[in-house]
Design an enzyme around this catalytic site. Structure first.
Site, short mmCIF file in Angstrom:
data_model
loop_
_atom_site.label_atom_id
_atom_site.label_comp_id
_atom_site.label_asym_id
_atom_site.label_seq_id
_atom_site.Cartn_x
_atom_site.Cartn_y
_atom_site.Cartn_z
N GLN B 153 0.86 -1.28 -0.06
CA GLN B 153 -0.24 0.15 -0.35
C GLN B 153 1.11 1.32 -0.30
O GLN B 153 1.89 1.36 0.52
CB GLN B 153 -1.02 -0.17 1.79
N HIS B 155 0.97 5.70 0.54
CA HIS B 155 1.02 7.09 0.51
C HIS B 155 0.85 7.89 -0.26
O HIS B 155 2.20 8.45 -1.29
CB HIS B 155 1.76 7.48 2.15
N GLU B 182 -3.78 5.70 -0.12
CA GLU B 182 -4.01 6.20 1.00
C GLU B 182 -3.71 7.67 0.81
O GLU B 182 -2.52 7.87 0.59
CB GLU B 182 -4.14 5.76 2.13
N GLU B 233 -9.59 2.48 6.26
CA GLU B 233 -8.86 1.78 7.46
C GLU B 233 -8.32 2.59 8.90
O GLU B 233 -7.93 2.48 9.89
CB GLU B 233 -7.20 1.32 6.58
N GLN B 308 -4.84 -2.82 10.27
CA GLN B 308 -3.39 -2.17 9.89
C GLN B 308 -3.09 -2.05 11.30
O GLN B 308 -3.36 -1.29 12.42
CB GLN B 308 -3.78 -0.88 9.17
N ASP B 347 5.08 2.01 8.04
CA ASP B 347 4.93 3.37 7.78
C ASP B 347 5.51 4.16 8.43
O ASP B 347 6.48 4.29 7.56
CB ASP B 347 3.15 3.54 6.91
N SER B 374 2.17 0.05 5.15
CA SER B 374 0.59 0.29 5.00
C SER B 374 0.65 1.41 5.67
O SER B 374 -0.31 2.30 6.15
CB SER B 374 0.13 -0.39 6.65
#
Lengths: 143, 570
Positions: B153, B155, B182, B233, B308, B347, B374
């Site tokens: 995933q 950002h 995201e 999330e 998450q 992350d 994530s």
């Protein structure tokens, strides 16, 4: 109809004939032509309670009873308008509601929205909140 | 974490070697001693409860040394919803070493492990994973990850909340392989424009990428309901009752919210992580991992499909104590071993040391998780509005090289410059058309050119922020939905992007993405733990990086040709 098994997943590919919008259109009607001609509204892109029950069957068949339970609550919640869903969520926050208000909410879920599974969750919350001092005090009883 | 000023040597001459070591970036990181009484301890604390469970009349009446009358709301919720009552006493009676061995034994299937773990109490789960070293934790993760195919995933944010940047970077991120993207905001009122940009850019880069915009619960849900975003999330949960209440929620309010998302066909996962309770000042004297296990079981009980975790925004806390990153790896394993989708952290930035940043990701990257990061910052960290990530755009080539070195799939790939430029430009053009169609503040051709070649938000012309904010407000007031975006794209000639977005929207009618660990492939096939279950059963089984995907991952920016050493392939 026999219960769904894991082999039916994904429904969008293996069982599209089972899928309808809340407005009663088959999922195959959600085409670009229909978008462009203005036949579709946002309501057509929502999930129906029946579909959530099907996904609950799949979750159950995959050994995920809690996920299935969530889908069953969700199926009930499809009938509740967006703003009311958010208001109910806010009512469940700590010390946001009195015991009486939560009892009323549970009754309303059951009678207005035919949502007994959601109502049970709210009643359970009310019981725990009372024991853990997380209910709002009735008006006039403020410190 | 910021470090305190290092102790100065007093009068003694320092060796030249010490000077070099003092100057190393790792010594800018913060480290503290354990303080178990306050919960500042990773996973080995004398204050954690001993496992116990007792069932009477189909109801758990004792949990980890407490009787039901003494349960706090986490105990109650876990006892009522998370633990399988029929198997609890039997499963908890198994020696912890036996359960730990089942987790790593390839001859024990994932389903056989789940048959045991569904009955375990939080303290028992802790007792099991405490026996495992980090390699065993990785072995466990390799088998217990819910989806067979790992993913990643990203950002996609902008320090100026510039929607054109977000669209271009989303397109590049999608092309590089992120299955989810995201965003979040500096100025919250920008959210509708940035969420639209993320959605459009993502569908340009690779159809079927899922997008989300992290905001407070009500707005996040509204953008999802409108079909502007595809999943959510940032629904935080905490391991102690007091911190949960500080977050203005309870397990019941969050469980209700989980149902609300599913009722709108929106994929959702909760967020939690080690260190959050001690950081928020009320760990109630329990170890970080014990509290995180309570979160994981609470999420399981709520019926949310995934979590998450991996400390997330509190990574500085476990990162500062002994064994902290082992505990972080363990919390990811616990999420997977109770059958939740795990978006496994990696992350928020936590270390100045490149070596330490890389090492931190190995327990997730090597075995593979549902989402290794994530997320990974697919913008430069200075533009990362989640306070920076452990990896950013500067690390793309390193990440790709590590995947190739170890033959592991971390979800990304090297993409040629011409393809990237094309996708970035197309994303900016598509957003330009959407803004024009919706009568939003115009995007100039100069901005499109800037987006094509830019690195960071500094490389774009300034936007008229006031006009943008008015436009953002009008998106909300006019009730613009994902359907309007499809129409705008279709009517302005971006037929393929319009089709991609419509297909994503159609997915919510089917509910297929609500199942555990679901993502959409480039062919729009929902891939979840149901139709892509992890079938690892030892060497030669489970997900293997091979075939076409391995050929993709062999490519790097510079690889010398074997037939003509004077040239590069790729």
């Amino acid at each position: 109809m026999t219960a769904l098994t894991r082999d039916d997943y994904p429904l969008s590919i293996n069982r599209p004939e089972l899928l309808h919008t809340p407005t009663g259109k088959p999922i195959t009607a959600l085409t670009m032509d229909a978008v462009v001609s203005g036949e579709l509204s946002a309501e057509d892109l929502r999930i129906s309670p029946e579909t959530l029950q099907l996904q609950a069957e799949l979750a159950e068949a995959s050994g995920r009873p809690q996920l299935a339970g969530n889908f069953r609550r969700a199926a009930e919640m499809t009938a509740i308008p967006d703003a009311d869903v958010l208001a109910m969520y806010n009512a469940l926050r700590p010390r946001a509601s009195t015991g009486a208000a939560l009892a009323e909410l549970a009754d309303r879920l059951e009678t207005t929205y035919s949502a007994p599974v959601c109502a049970a969750l709210v009643r359970e919350a009310a019981e725990v909140y009372e024991r853990r001092d997380l209910l709002a005090r009735p008006t006039g009883d403020d410190d | 974490m910021t470090s305190t000023a290092p102790r100065q040597s007093t009068g003694h001459q320092q060796s030249l070697r010490t000077e070099i070591l003092e100057a190393r970036s790792v010594n800018l990181d913060g480290f503290v001693e354990e303080w178990p009484e306050k919960g500042l301890v990773a996973m080995e604390s004398a204050f954690d409860p001993a496992p116990s469970v007792r069932v009477e009349d189909g109801r758990i009446v004792e949990l980890d040394g407490k009787l039901r009358d003494d349960f706090d709301f986490m105990d109650t919720f876990i006892a009522n919803h998370a633990i399988d009552v029929t198997s609890a006493e039997e499963s908890n009676a198994l020696p912890s070493a036996q359960v730990a061995r089942m987790l790593i034994d390839p001859s024990v299937s994932r389903d056989e492990v789940l048959a045991v773990t569904r009955g375990l109490t939080p303290a028992k789960v802790l007792d099991v994973v405490k026996l495992m070293n980090v390699v065993e934790i990785m072995q466990g993760m390799q088998k217990m990850r819910a989806r067979r195919t790992p993913a990643n995933q990203g950002h996609s944010t902008s320090a100026r909340d510039n929607p054109i940047q977000v669209a271009a970077d989303a397109a590049e991120g999608a092309l590089r392989g992120f299955a989810e993207l995201e965003t979040t905001l500096g100025v919250l009122r920008y959210a509708p424009l940035v969420a639209i940009a993320l959605q459009v850019g993502a569908q340009v880069g690779r159809g079927g990428v899922l997008t989300q915009c992290a905001l407070e619960e009500a707005t996040e849900l509204e953008l999802g309901m409108r079909g502007i975003t595809a999943y959510a999330e940032t629904i935080s949960i905490y391991g102690t009752e007091s911190v949960f209440i500080d977050g203005d929620d309870t397990p019941w309010s969050k469980a209700f919210l989980a149902g609300a998302y599913a009722s709108r066909g929106i994929k959702m996962r909760f967020t939690s992580g080690t260190g959050s309770e001690v950081q928020m000042g009320n760990a109630e004297g329990k170890s970080m991992l014990y509290l995180e296990i309570r979160c994981i079981l609470m999420a399981k009980g709520a019926g949310v499909q995934g979590l998450q975790n991996g400390s997330i925004s509190c990574i500085g806390v476990p990162g500062a104590v002994p064994g902290g990153l082992r505990a972080v790896a363990a919390e990811n394993l616990v999420a997977s071993m109770v059958d939740l989708e795990c978006a496994s952290g990696n992350d928020q930035s936590f270390s100045h040391s490149a070596m330490r940043r890389t090492a931190r990701a190995m327990p997730q990257l090597l075995p593979g998780t549902d989402f290794v990061c994530s997320g990974y910052s697919s913008v430069p960290n200075a533009d990362n509005m989640f306070a920076g990530s452990n990896f950013d755009t500067e690390d793309f080539d390193d990440w790709n090289t590590i995947q190739r070195d170890f033959q592991v799939d971390g979800g990304l790939r090297h993409v040629r410059e011409d393809e990237i430029l094309q996708a970035r430009e197309k994303a900016a053009r598509a957003l330009q058309a959407v803004f024009a169609h919706l009568d939003l503040p115009p995007i100039t051709d100069d901005e499109v050119v800037a987006a094509t070649y830019a690195n960071s938000s500094n490389d774009y012309p300034f936007r008229d922020v006031l006009s943008d904010l008015k436009g953002a407000q009008s998106v909300m007031e006019r009730g613009i939905t994902g359907l309007e975006l499809v129409k705008a794209l279709e009517s302005s000639g971006f037929h393929d992007v319009a089709e991609n977005l419509l297909t994503v929207l159609r997915q919510r009618v089917s509910g297929d993405l609500l199942q555990t660990s679901a993502i959409l492939t480039a062919d729009f096939v929902p891939l979840s733990a149901i139709n892509d279950p992890n079938d690892y059963a030892g060497p030669g089984t489970g997900y293997r990086l091979e075939g076409e995907r391995w050929e993709q991952l062999k490519k790097l920016r510079h690889v010398t040709s074997s037939t003509n050493p004077e040239t590069e392939v790729g």
